[in-house]
Design an enzyme around this catalytic site. Structure first.
Site, short mmCIF file in Angstrom:
data_model
loop_
_atom_site.label_atom_id
_atom_site.label_comp_id
_atom_site.label_asym_id
_atom_site.label_seq_id
_atom_site.Cartn_x
_atom_site.Cartn_y
_atom_site.Cartn_z
N ASP A 18 76.76 -45.72 42.60
CA ASP A 18 76.78 -47.19 43.16
C ASP A 18 76.19 -48.20 42.34
O ASP A 18 75.07 -47.86 41.49
CB ASP A 18 76.33 -47.02 44.63
CG ASP A 18 74.93 -46.61 44.72
OD1 ASP A 18 74.23 -45.81 43.91
OD2 ASP A 18 74.26 -47.32 45.55
N GLU A 68 72.65 -44.53 46.04
CA GLU A 68 71.08 -44.60 45.79
C GLU A 68 70.48 -45.99 45.97
O GLU A 68 69.31 -46.23 46.40
CB GLU A 68 71.09 -44.40 44.16
CG GLU A 68 69.46 -44.32 43.75
CD GLU A 68 69.11 -45.93 43.09
OE1 GLU A 68 67.73 -45.74 42.74
OE2 GLU A 68 69.74 -46.82 43.11
#
Length: 487
Positions: free
Chosen positions: A78, A145
């Site tokens: 991400d 994350e």
């Protein structure tokens, strides 16, 4: 296909351009993950996803390295979605638009996603290569994350086979990271009591133009928090009562928990002469510009007439909100006694919003030590109790305890020194790398973290240094080629 595919190393930049073309903000990485899975299976690699959505790809060792220790390259899928206010960009559907600006790659009006897209691209480029020497290889790409390390928290046990891990989420050329801070979310709630709006005027107060940045790596730089600075302005008004009576119908700022907020807004309702109020805003802006001339040269505090709100905070609610935000500790709490020039403990309020029944704030608490996190949490509990509010903690993740000499660190340091012409710096970062969580699940892993220079991560000013990417790639490939035989 963008102009960055002309850069060297071409395979890495090709993959980064591909990553930019597929939307992948936090909680919306599925399309990118499935693209990579399908590509890997098409290449004949083992590719599997675990229960948390993490992706693991395996590639056999190249000829002559079959007996070497196995290595996992690790990155997260991400990116942080931040855009300038004037930029019309939907991170869930629109591609990132990278471009070359001198020695840097930037994005048009948004975060670039070099954090951790460059690391991900490097791992995929190694998989894609046909002429790089490497041992048995795993590539681990984790989910979400940036907003809580969800993937690392849910990583399947007994899945990884590697003995060594190279995390690719470091953002400074010439540095090797061997430790990081742990963290925890703290969610503030101030209950709201409403009353009818009997004030004559409503204005929107806007604080814009701040630099923002990473709430861990940049927390020591003196950059202003838009939420805290706006709270200071409101507290100044409140402390001048009864000369100036006002209330609020909304207050908000920031957009992600792990970025220093660049913008904040409040709808303020009052009686009296608007010209006097707007002049007061200009005076306070002048004061801030003088104080923050170096740290925040583009700061703007403005007041514009707004549509009249039907209801405002009751006096006690307004006082609680303003007092809590003004008194809220924010920034560096303590520097480390063990590691020179490293922050030990900090906190940053990243998001503030008004709902129908509460004003809510999201804080990320960071510390190298558990007791540091506990100390800050205690401060927040005391403060919220004094201000008629509450705080809930969640998502605690451990730090990564540094060890001065390990085999992968020794090898990486030696090769990096040869490339740089000087000794690389060995560092501990005040940010939440996933290494601490991964080591908790796989304690035998020998881990280092490396990466190229990325500036202003988590903000639309994010950029990655092209020469540093070339150096990072050379380091990574030479380390992989130099992995020793199994003991």
């Amino acid at each position: 296909m963008s102009e960055i595919q002309s850069l060297q190393p071409q395979l890495l930049w090709k993959w980064f351009d591909q990553i930019c073309s597929i939307p992948h903000p936090s909680h919306h990485e599925e399309q990118l993950a499935e693209f990579i899975v399908n590509w890997a299976k098409g290449k004949g690699f083992y590719a599997e996803r675990d229960e948390a959505g993490n992706l693991l790809i395996r590639k056999p060792a190249t000829k002559g390295m079959e007996h070497c220790q196995s290595v996992a390259l690790q990155a997260h899928l991400d990116m942080v979605p931040q855009a300038n206010e004037e930029t019309d960009h939907d991170f869930t559907s629109d591609p990132i638009q990278p471009y070359i600006d001198g020695e840097w790659v930037k994005a048009k009006g948004t975060t670039l996603g070099a954090d951790n897209g460059i690391g991900m691209a490097s791992a995929l480029a190694v998989l894609d290569s046909e002429n790089l020497a490497h041992p048995a290889l795993e590539v681990l790409l984790t989910m979400t994350e940036e907003v809580g390390m969800d993937g690392a928290l849910g990583l399947r046990k007994n899945w990884l086979q590697s003995e060594i891990m190279i995390n690719t989420d470091t953002e400074d050329n010439g540095e090797i990271y061997i430790g990081c801070a742990g963290g925890e979310n703290a969610d503030l709630t101030v209950p709201v009591q409403w009353q009818e709006n009997n004030y004559e005027h409503c204005y929107q107060i806007s604080l814009k133009g701040l630099r923002g940045g990473h709430s861990g790596c940049d927390i020591h730089t003196g950059r202003a928090s838009a939420i805290k600075t706006l709270a200071r302005f409101l507290a100044n008004l409140q402390q001048n009562q009864p000369h100036f009576e006002f209330s609020l119908s909304e207050i908000r700022g920031g957009s992600v928990r792990n970025a220093i907020p660049r913008e904040a807004f409040a709808t303020l309702c009052f009686n009296g002469e608007p010209a006097n109020f707007t002049q007061g805003v200009k005076s306070f802006e002048s004061l801030l510009k003088t104080e923050l001339a170096i740290a925040e040269p583009d700061l703007q505090l403005t007041a514009q007439p707004a549509e009249k709100a039907t209801k405002v905070f009751a006096p006690n609610t307004k006082n609680n909100v303003v007092n809590l935000l003004n008194a809220l500790p924010n920034g560096v709490i303590r520097n480390s006694d063990v590691v020179e020039n490293v922050v030990e403990s900090s906190l940053s309020i990243g998001v503030l919003k008004t709902t129908e029944d509460a004003v809510k704030g999201t804080i990320l608490v960071r510390s190298l030590i558990e007791s540091g996190t506990n100390y800050i949490n205690g401060l927040l509990i005391s403060l919220t109790e004094l201000c008629g509010a509450s705080v809930q903690f969640s998502g605690r993740y451990p730090g990564w305890e540094p060890h001065a000499e390990t085999p992968i660190l020794t090898l990486t340091k030696e090769i990096y020194g040869e490339l740089l012409g000087y000794e690389p710096a060995i560092k501990v970062i005040h940010a939440g790398l996933e290494c601490g969580l991964l080591k908790k699940i796989y304690p035998a892993l020998d881990v280092v973290s490396i990466g190229p220079t990325i500036v202003n991560a988590h903000s639309p000013d994010e950029k990655v240094h092209i020469p540093a990417v070339r150096t990072y790639w050379e380091l990574l490939t030479k380390v992989l080629a130099g992995i020793p035989a199994k003991k």
